[in-house]
Design a protein around this motif. Structure first.
Motif, short mmCIF file in Angstrom:
data_model
loop_
_atom_site.label_atom_id
_atom_site.label_comp_id
_atom_site.label_asym_id
_atom_site.label_seq_id
_atom_site.Cartn_x
_atom_site.Cartn_y
_atom_site.Cartn_z
N GLU A 52 2.40 -0.67 -4.63
CA GLU A 52 2.03 -1.80 -5.31
C GLU A 52 0.88 -2.36 -4.74
N ILE A 53 0.33 -2.11 -3.33
CA ILE A 53 -0.36 -2.79 -2.55
C ILE A 53 -1.67 -2.12 -2.28
N ASP A 54 -2.72 -2.66 -2.56
CA ASP A 54 -4.13 -1.88 -2.34
C ASP A 54 -4.43 -2.14 -0.94
N PHE A 55 -4.24 -1.36 0.14
CA PHE A 55 -4.47 -1.36 1.41
C PHE A 55 -6.05 -1.72 1.61
N ASN A 56 -6.82 -1.28 1.04
CA ASN A 56 -8.23 -1.67 0.98
C ASN A 56 -8.63 -3.05 0.74
N GLN A 57 -7.64 -3.69 0.44
CA GLN A 57 -7.92 -5.23 0.48
C GLN A 57 -7.32 -5.90 1.46
N LEU A 58 -6.56 -5.13 2.31
CA LEU A 58 -5.74 -6.00 3.51
C LEU A 58 -6.75 -5.92 4.52
N ASP A 59 -6.93 -7.29 5.47
CA ASP A 59 -7.41 -7.32 6.56
C ASP A 59 -6.43 -6.80 7.87
N ALA A 60 -5.29 -7.07 7.56
CA ALA A 60 -4.19 -6.68 8.72
C ALA A 60 -2.90 -6.38 8.07
N VAL A 61 -2.13 -5.75 9.09
CA VAL A 61 -0.72 -5.43 8.71
C VAL A 61 -0.11 -5.83 9.78
N VAL A 62 1.13 -6.37 9.60
CA VAL A 62 1.98 -6.62 10.73
C VAL A 62 3.27 -6.13 10.35
N ASN A 63 3.82 -5.25 11.27
CA ASN A 63 4.93 -4.24 10.79
C ASN A 63 6.40 -4.88 11.70
N LEU A 64 7.29 -5.44 10.98
CA LEU A 64 8.24 -6.08 11.91
C LEU A 64 9.49 -5.55 11.16
N ALA A 65 9.54 -4.65 10.50
CA ALA A 65 10.69 -4.06 9.87
C ALA A 65 11.52 -3.22 10.52
N GLY A 66 12.78 -3.22 10.43
CA GLY A 66 13.84 -2.45 11.09
C GLY A 66 15.39 -3.06 11.10
N GLU A 67 16.25 -2.12 10.91
CA GLU A 67 17.54 -2.56 11.31
C GLU A 67 18.10 -3.11 12.48
N ALA A 68 18.83 -4.20 12.50
CA ALA A 68 19.05 -4.88 13.79
C ALA A 68 19.80 -3.86 14.66
N ILE A 69 19.28 -3.68 15.88
CA ILE A 69 19.70 -2.78 16.87
C ILE A 69 21.27 -3.08 17.39
N ALA A 70 21.57 -4.31 17.58
CA ALA A 70 22.84 -4.63 18.15
C ALA A 70 23.68 -5.33 17.42
N ASP A 71 23.91 -5.19 15.96
CA ASP A 71 24.79 -5.82 15.13
C ASP A 71 25.87 -4.92 14.89
N LYS A 72 25.96 -3.59 15.17
CA LYS A 72 27.11 -2.96 14.76
C LYS A 72 27.29 -1.99 16.15
N ARG A 73 28.42 -1.18 16.18
CA ARG A 73 28.64 -0.17 17.15
C ARG A 73 27.81 1.00 16.59
N VAL A 94 1.11 3.92 7.86
CA VAL A 94 0.12 4.77 8.79
C VAL A 94 -0.77 5.62 7.61
N GLU A 95 -0.04 6.21 6.82
CA GLU A 95 -0.42 7.13 5.77
C GLU A 95 -1.23 6.37 4.88
N LYS A 96 -0.92 5.16 4.54
CA LYS A 96 -1.70 4.28 3.52
C LYS A 96 -2.89 3.88 4.36
N ILE A 97 -2.79 3.65 5.69
CA ILE A 97 -4.10 3.21 6.20
C ILE A 97 -4.97 4.31 6.37
N GLN A 98 -4.22 5.47 6.79
CA GLN A 98 -5.16 6.61 6.70
C GLN A 98 -6.07 7.11 5.53
N HIS A 99 -5.62 6.76 4.46
CA HIS A 99 -6.23 7.17 3.15
C HIS A 99 -7.09 5.82 2.74
N CYS A 100 -7.26 4.95 3.35
CA CYS A 100 -8.29 4.06 2.90
C CYS A 100 -9.56 4.18 3.16
#
Length: 297
Positions: A52-73, A94-100
């Motif tokens: 849904e996002i046009d990466f050609n219109q973005l100036d920056a990407v901040v990638n902080l996504a991820g399952e919490a590492i210490a929440d469960k055994r 990265v794939e989106k950025i590479q195809h911009c």
């Protein structure tokens, strides 16, 4: 700037959004748009899919996504969840950025000091090249390698090797507070393992710093310049509440409770943010005692 943020509802993401909401045009990626709107409570562009996002219109990407590492055994299925929640979104970005045709100028992507594995008391900087082969290293090594594929003529990549983020609003510290407030907290294992930490305010400031420094790329240790041992950390945290830290949690108890995940608590890294310091980043909270006092509990 127009900035895409993944993991915006996490501890660091929420603080970053609060800092940037009046400065930038934010694009939020979330598995649940309704939940993200409720948590962040800001006017932004919310999306459930990268398509849904046009990466050609973005100036920056901040990638902080991820399952919490210490929440469960760490069962095998939980390990896979931890890994894939980081690897899949990073690979897709990265794939989106590479195809911009006009790609974002910078990708700032998460990692952790677990990249180094257990290191004893040896000082570790970004130049360190000897890694202990364990789960935390394996997660981060591939995570970083995937992100670095976005680097090119028009896009620089900055990697955040983040330590323990100190905040009164969540994260590792929130799990420690109940016992320490009661005077029941204390070191784990022998207490000699180093804990490399950073105040949430400085974490947000260094991401902002890297956003504007067009001359900087590569890995950065996102930790304060004064790491402490687990025993020192326990004593200072207890003092914050006018208590002592008389109790020690034996290593075997942690292993019984948490299995392999106990290694995160029993082993550590003495990490220095050399590249940030060399490039004149100033920490507002370089000392642990002051950093803890600055938090509102």
């Amino acid at each position: 700037m127009k900035i895409l943020i993944t993991g915006a509802t996490g501890l660091i993401g929420r603080a970053l959004v609060a800092q940037w909401q009046d400065q930038h045009q934010l694009v939020i990626l979330s598995r649940s748009v309704a939940k993200a709107r409720e948590i962040l409570a800001i006017d932004a562009s919310y999306h459930q899919s990268l398509d849904e996002i046009d990466f050609n219109q973005l100036d920056a990407v901040v990638n902080l996504a991820g399952e919490a590492i210490a929440d469960k055994r760490w069962s095998e299925s939980q390990k896979q969840k931890i890994c894939q929640s980081r690897w899949q979104i990073t690979e897709a970005l990265v794939e989106k950025i590479q195809h911009c045709t006009t790609p974002p100028k910078v990708l700032i992507s998460g990692s952790a000091i677990g990249f180094y594995g257990r290191q004893g008391s040896q000082i570790v900087t970004e130049e360190h090249s000897s890694f202990y082969p364990e789960f935390s290293h394996d997660i981060c090594a591939r995570w970083e390698n995937l992100a670095q594929r976005a680097a090119g003529e028009h896009t620089r990549v900055c990697i955040l090797r983040t330590g323990i983020v100190l905040s009164s609003k969540g994260g590792a510290l929130s799990k420690m507070l109940p016992l320490f407030k009661l005077g029941l907290g204390g070191p784990v294992g022998d207490g000699k393992q180093f804990m490399s930490w950073i105040h949430l305010d400085d974490m947000v400031r260094l991401i902002d710093f890297l956003l504007y420094r067009d001359d900087l790329s590569g890995p950065f240790n996102a930790t304060a310049p004064r790491p402490v041992t687990n025993k020192q950390f326990s004593q200072l945290l207890a003092e914050r509440f006018g208590k002592k830290a008389p109790f020690t949690v034996p290593a075997f108890v942690l292993r019984l409770a948490f299995g392999e995940m106990a290694d995160l608590l029993l082993f550590g890294q003495n990490v220095q943010p050399k590249r940030l310091l060399d490039n004149s980043f100033e920490f507002h909270h370089p000392q642990l005692k002051e950093a803890l006092n600055a938090l509102q509990f």
